[in-house]
Design an enzyme around this catalytic site. Structure first.
Site, short mmCIF file in Angstrom:
data_model
loop_
_atom_site.label_atom_id
_atom_site.label_comp_id
_atom_site.label_asym_id
_atom_site.label_seq_id
_atom_site.Cartn_x
_atom_site.Cartn_y
_atom_site.Cartn_z
CE LYS A 1 -2.14 -0.87 3.88
NZ LYS A 1 -1.54 -2.15 4.29
NE ARG B 1 -3.85 -1.19 10.35
CZ ARG B 1 -2.86 -0.67 9.62
NH1 ARG B 1 -2.97 0.51 9.07
NH2 ARG B 1 -1.76 -1.36 9.45
NE ARG C 1 7.56 -3.21 5.52
CZ ARG C 1 6.23 -3.06 5.50
NH1 ARG C 1 5.63 -2.48 4.49
NH2 ARG C 1 5.52 -3.52 6.50
NE ARG D 1 6.86 -0.52 9.86
CZ ARG D 1 5.72 -0.57 9.14
NH1 ARG D 1 5.68 0.01 7.94
NH2 ARG D 1 4.66 -1.17 9.60
NE ARG E 1 2.63 -4.70 11.15
CZ ARG E 1 3.64 -4.65 10.28
NH1 ARG E 1 4.79 -5.23 10.59
NH2 ARG E 1 3.52 -4.03 9.15
P1 ADP Z 1 1.29 -1.96 7.73
O1 ADP Z 1 0.21 -1.62 6.74
O2 ADP Z 1 2.53 -2.49 7.04
O3 ADP Z 1 0.83 -2.82 8.87
P2 ADP Z 1 1.28 0.74 8.85
O4 ADP Z 1 2.46 1.60 8.74
O5 ADP Z 1 0.05 1.09 8.05
O6 ADP Z 1 1.82 -0.71 8.46
O7 ADP Z 1 0.81 0.61 10.38
C1 ADP Z 1 1.70 0.34 11.41
C2 ADP Z 1 0.98 0.34 12.76
O8 ADP Z 1 0.40 1.63 13.02
C3 ADP Z 1 -0.20 -0.63 12.91
O9 ADP Z 1 0.22 -1.94 13.24
C4 ADP Z 1 -0.98 0.05 14.05
O10 ADP Z 1 -0.39 -0.16 15.31
C5 ADP Z 1 -0.83 1.52 13.74
N1 ADP Z 1 -1.93 2.02 12.87
C6 ADP Z 1 -1.78 2.55 11.62
N2 ADP Z 1 -2.97 2.90 11.12
C7 ADP Z 1 -3.91 2.57 12.06
C8 ADP Z 1 -5.32 2.66 12.13
N3 ADP Z 1 -6.05 3.16 11.12
N4 ADP Z 1 -5.94 2.22 13.24
C9 ADP Z 1 -5.25 1.72 14.27
N5 ADP Z 1 -3.91 1.59 14.27
C10 ADP Z 1 -3.24 2.01 13.19
#
Ligand code: ADP
Length: 216
Positions: free
Chosen positions: A13, A85, A124, A157, A168
């Site tokens: 994404k 999410r 990654r 990360r 996750r």
């Molecule tokens: P990925 O899509 O690779 O899991 P992100 O960078 O989008 O990584 O998200 C990393 C972390 O940030 C998530 O595991 C969560 O803890 C937090 N996070 C990001 N966006 C949200 C959201 N919309 N709601 C709740 N937590 C979020």
């Protein structure tokens, strides 16, 4: 125009949103990136979010919705990456958009088998300076550990570790996957195969965005 990208962690994404933001002039709103920046800046939102990110859990909906609400302007062009999410975040977003009389034009579900998502997260690497994403197999840095773009330090990360990425993916399946059914009935939802190479995924995404623009 508002486009939402859904897809598991590792589905690309962020990579695709960066490409599409440049190409179409979208503002890329990535809640994960915003949280990481808030944590680095030691802000109050960062303090509230950091334990959740570290554990691979979701930040509570109320915190996320409040944070995003301040960032969406009526008439703006947005690519939403990592938000919504949960179904509660999706209904929160619907309320927000209704108030500013904006609509979701397109929801794209990036599909990827779980074992490939795990492989991608394990390989990654991310620049701690500018956030540029590399991959030890498909896109290594020219000098190990050094960002090609800003010379910052390139690291794994913390939440891409094996245990946390598995967590996750479980959270994704429980809480985010239901959004596919939600948006299939509420919006214009299109699936794109994220297992293709990044150029092919970009081409497929561009085609669906062009089609949605035509119909917008
Ligand atoms: P990925 O899509 O690779 O899991 P992100 O960078 O989008 O990584 O998200 C990393 C972390 O940030 C998530 O595991 C969560 O803890 C937090 N996070 C990001 N966006 C949200 C959201 N919309 N709601 C709740 N937590 C979020």
């Amino acid at each position: 125009m508002i486009v939402i990208l859904l897809g598991s962690p590792g589905s690309g994404k962020g990579t695709q949103c960066k490409r599409l933001a440049d190409k179409y002039g979208f503002q890329h709103l990535a809640t994960g990136d915003i949280f990481r920046a808030e944590i680095a800046a030691k802000s109050s939102i960062g303090a509230k979010a950091q334990d959740y990110l570290k554990a691979g859990k979701l930040v509570p909906d109320s915190i996320v919705i409040e944070m995003v609400a301040g960032k969406i302007d009526p008439g703006g062009k947005y690519l939403l990456d990592g938000f919504p999410r949960t179904v509660d975040q999706a209904t929160g977003l619907a309320g927000m958009l209704k108030r500013v009389q904006a609509n979701i034009n397109l929801v794209v579900n990036l599909t990827l088998p779980k074992d490939e998502a795990i492989r991608r997260m394990a390989s990654r690497r991310t620049c701690s300076g500018c956030g540029e994403v590399f991959n030890t197999i498909t896109r290594p840095t020219q000098v190990e550990g050094v960002c090609d773009k800003c010379s910052g330090k390139v690291v794994q990360r913390e939440d891409d570790s094996e245990a946390t990425s598995a967590k996750r993916l479980m959270v994704f399946e429980d809480l985010t996957q239901p959004l596919v059914a939600y948006y299939r009935s509420e919006s214009n939802l299109v699936e794109v195969d994220a297992s293709q190479n990044p150029d092919k995924v970009e081409a497929a995404l561009s085609a669906v965005i062009d089609a949605a623009k035509g119909g917008a």
